[in-house]
Scaffold this motif. Structure first.
Motif, PDB file in Angstrom:
ATOM      1  N   MET A   1       0.853  -1.178   0.000  1.00 48.97           N
ATOM      2  CA  MET A   1       0.000   0.000   0.000  1.00 48.97           C
ATOM      3  C   MET A   1       0.895   1.235   0.000  1.00 48.97           C
ATOM      4  O   MET A   1       1.928   1.253   0.660  1.00 48.97           O
ATOM      5  CB  MET A   1      -0.902  -0.030   1.242  1.00 48.97           C
ATOM      6  CG  MET A   1      -1.807   1.176   1.353  1.00 48.97           C
ATOM      7  SD  MET A   1      -2.907   1.172   2.791  1.00 48.97           S
ATOM      8  CE  MET A   1      -3.923  -0.230   2.468  1.00 48.97           C
ATOM      9  N   ASP A   2       0.472   2.261  -0.723  1.00 48.90           N
ATOM     10  CA  ASP A   2       1.190   3.531  -0.712  1.00 48.90           C
ATOM     11  C   ASP A   2       0.305   4.592  -0.056  1.00 48.90           C
ATOM     12  O   ASP A   2      -0.841   4.313   0.324  1.00 48.90           O
ATOM     13  CB  ASP A   2       1.628   3.935  -2.121  1.00 48.90           C
ATOM     14  CG  ASP A   2       0.470   4.132  -3.087  1.00 48.90           C
ATOM     15  OD1 ASP A   2      -0.686   4.290  -2.637  1.00 48.90           O
ATOM     16  OD2 ASP A   2       0.714   4.133  -4.300  1.00 48.90           O
ATOM     17  N   VAL A   3       0.831   5.801   0.067  1.00 53.01           N
ATOM     18  CA  VAL A   3       0.093   6.865   0.754  1.00 53.01           C
ATOM     19  C   VAL A   3      -1.211   7.198   0.028  1.00 53.01           C
ATOM     20  O   VAL A   3      -2.236   7.415   0.679  1.00 53.01           O
ATOM     21  CB  VAL A   3       0.973   8.124   0.924  1.00 53.01           C
ATOM     22  CG1 VAL A   3       0.180   9.274   1.513  1.00 53.01           C
ATOM     23  CG2 VAL A   3       2.183   7.831   1.794  1.00 53.01           C
ATOM     24  N   ALA A   8      -7.056   7.054   0.070  1.00 49.32           N
ATOM     25  CA  ALA A   8      -8.316   6.662  -0.572  1.00 49.32           C
ATOM     26  C   ALA A   8      -9.144   5.758   0.343  1.00 49.32           C
ATOM     27  O   ALA A   8     -10.375   5.815   0.337  1.00 49.32           O
ATOM     28  CB  ALA A   8      -8.042   5.968  -1.901  1.00 49.32           C
ATOM     29  N   SER A   9      -8.474   4.951   1.150  1.00 48.52           N
ATOM     30  CA  SER A   9      -9.187   4.020   2.039  1.00 48.52           C
ATOM     31  C   SER A   9      -9.964   4.743   3.128  1.00 48.52           C
ATOM     32  O   SER A   9     -10.872   4.162   3.730  1.00 48.52           O
ATOM     33  CB  SER A   9      -8.210   3.024   2.670  1.00 48.52           C
ATOM     34  OG  SER A   9      -7.460   3.615   3.717  1.00 48.52           O
ATOM     35  N   GLU A  87       1.511  12.954   7.060  1.00 47.18           N
ATOM     36  CA  GLU A  87       1.974  12.314   5.830  1.00 47.18           C
ATOM     37  C   GLU A  87       3.327  11.629   6.035  1.00 47.18           C
ATOM     38  O   GLU A  87       3.545  10.508   5.566  1.00 47.18           O
ATOM     39  CB  GLU A  87       2.074  13.338   4.694  1.00 47.18           C
ATOM     40  CG  GLU A  87       2.549  12.727   3.412  1.00 47.18           C
ATOM     41  CD  GLU A  87       1.611  12.951   2.259  1.00 47.18           C
ATOM     42  OE1 GLU A  87       1.938  12.438   1.190  1.00 47.18           O
ATOM     43  OE2 GLU A  87       0.575  13.602   2.412  1.00 47.18           O
ATOM     44  N   GLU A  88       4.229  12.285   6.739  1.00 51.48           N
ATOM     45  CA  GLU A  88       5.550  11.699   7.015  1.00 51.48           C
ATOM     46  C   GLU A  88       5.432  10.413   7.844  1.00 51.48           C
ATOM     47  O   GLU A  88       6.096   9.424   7.565  1.00 51.48           O
ATOM     48  CB  GLU A  88       6.419  12.717   7.737  1.00 51.48           C
ATOM     49  CG  GLU A  88       7.824  12.244   8.028  1.00 51.48           C
ATOM     50  CD  GLU A  88       8.650  13.315   8.709  1.00 51.48           C
ATOM     51  OE1 GLU A  88       8.537  13.455   9.963  1.00 51.48           O
ATOM     52  OE2 GLU A  88       9.378  14.025   8.006  1.00 51.48           O
ATOM     53  N   LEU A  89       4.557  10.451   8.838  1.00 46.01           N
ATOM     54  CA  LEU A  89       4.346   9.258   9.658  1.00 46.01           C
ATOM     55  C   LEU A  89       3.750   8.119   8.836  1.00 46.01           C
ATOM     56  O   LEU A  89       4.213   6.970   8.912  1.00 46.01           O
ATOM     57  CB  LEU A  89       3.445   9.584  10.855  1.00 46.01           C
ATOM     58  CG  LEU A  89       4.077  10.408  11.970  1.00 46.01           C
ATOM     59  CD1 LEU A  89       3.006  10.954  12.900  1.00 46.01           C
ATOM     60  CD2 LEU A  89       5.081   9.565  12.735  1.00 46.01           C
ATOM     61  N   VAL A  90       2.731   8.405   8.051  1.00 48.22           N
ATOM     62  CA  VAL A  90       2.096   7.382   7.220  1.00 48.22           C
ATOM     63  C   VAL A  90       3.128   6.792   6.263  1.00 48.22           C
ATOM     64  O   VAL A  90       3.265   5.563   6.169  1.00 48.22           O
ATOM     65  CB  VAL A  90       0.879   7.948   6.444  1.00 48.22           C
ATOM     66  CG1 VAL A  90       0.407   6.965   5.378  1.00 48.22           C
ATOM     67  CG2 VAL A  90      -0.267   8.283   7.393  1.00 48.22           C
ATOM     68  N   GLN A  91       3.856   7.648   5.574  1.00 47.08           N
ATOM     69  CA  GLN A  91       4.853   7.179   4.605  1.00 47.08           C
ATOM     70  C   GLN A  91       5.877   6.271   5.279  1.00 47.08           C
ATOM     71  O   GLN A  91       6.175   5.180   4.799  1.00 47.08           O
ATOM     72  CB  GLN A  91       5.563   8.368   3.953  1.00 47.08           C
ATOM     73  CG  GLN A  91       6.587   7.968   2.912  1.00 47.08           C
ATOM     74  CD  GLN A  91       5.943   7.392   1.668  1.00 47.08           C
ATOM     75  OE1 GLN A  91       4.960   7.918   1.180  1.00 47.08           O
ATOM     76  NE2 GLN A  91       6.480   6.304   1.170  1.00 47.08           N
ATOM     77  N   LEU A  94       4.280   2.903   6.371  1.00 49.95           N
ATOM     78  CA  LEU A  94       3.983   2.047   5.214  1.00 49.95           C
ATOM     79  C   LEU A  94       5.277   1.432   4.670  1.00 49.95           C
ATOM     80  O   LEU A  94       5.291   0.264   4.263  1.00 49.95           O
ATOM     81  CB  LEU A  94       3.257   2.826   4.123  1.00 49.95           C
ATOM     82  CG  LEU A  94       1.799   3.190   4.415  1.00 49.95           C
ATOM     83  CD1 LEU A  94       1.260   4.114   3.343  1.00 49.95           C
ATOM     84  CD2 LEU A  94       0.936   1.938   4.541  1.00 49.95           C
ATOM     85  N   GLU A  95       6.336   2.202   4.656  1.00 51.09           N
ATOM     86  CA  GLU A  95       7.621   1.687   4.162  1.00 51.09           C
ATOM     87  C   GLU A  95       8.172   0.596   5.072  1.00 51.09           C
ATOM     88  O   GLU A  95       8.860  -0.309   4.604  1.00 51.09           O
ATOM     89  CB  GLU A  95       8.635   2.822   4.029  1.00 51.09           C
ATOM     90  CG  GLU A  95       8.342   3.736   2.848  1.00 51.09           C
ATOM     91  CD  GLU A  95       9.243   4.951   2.784  1.00 51.09           C
ATOM     92  OE1 GLU A  95      10.148   5.106   3.653  1.00 51.09           O
ATOM     93  OE2 GLU A  95       9.058   5.763   1.863  1.00 51.09           O
TER      94      GLU A  95
END
Length: 97
Positions: A1-3, A8-9, A87-91, A94-95
């Motif tokens: 999954m990407d950001v 979108a989810s 956004e930084e935390l999500v990215q 996810l990585e």
């Protein structure tokens, strides 16, 4: 999954299966449910959960509590906007997989 897929989810009623508690917290935060986000961030006191916990208290405006959680996870308090930090935390999460 990407950001983009993660974002979108957020239109769905529940977070996608398999998300870590920290990512679930960020998902609920994006849905506008700070309390559910906070509950998920506290679910595991690992570094990721503590970092999201810090972000949530920063968002809440409780800088003292946020500072405590930033110190616990070994991160400097963020100077980014809240949206940029989210956004930084999500990215990053996810990585990590």
């Amino acid at each position: 999954m990407d950001v983009l897929t993660f974002r979108a989810s957020i239109a769905q009623p529940q977070p996608p299966a398999g998300l870590s508690p920290a990512l679930q917290a960020l998902w609920w935060d994006a849905k506008g449910d700070w309390h559910k986000a906070h509950e998920r961030a506290q679910a595991h006191e690992d570094r990721a959960g503590m970092h999201v916990h810090a972000y949530l208290h920063r968002k809440e405006g409780d800088q003292s509590n946020a500072g405590y959680w930033y110190r616990r996870c070994g991160a400097a308090p963020s100077r980014l906007t809240l949206d940029e930090e989210w956004e930084e935390l999500v990215q990053g999460l996810l990585e990590q997989g």
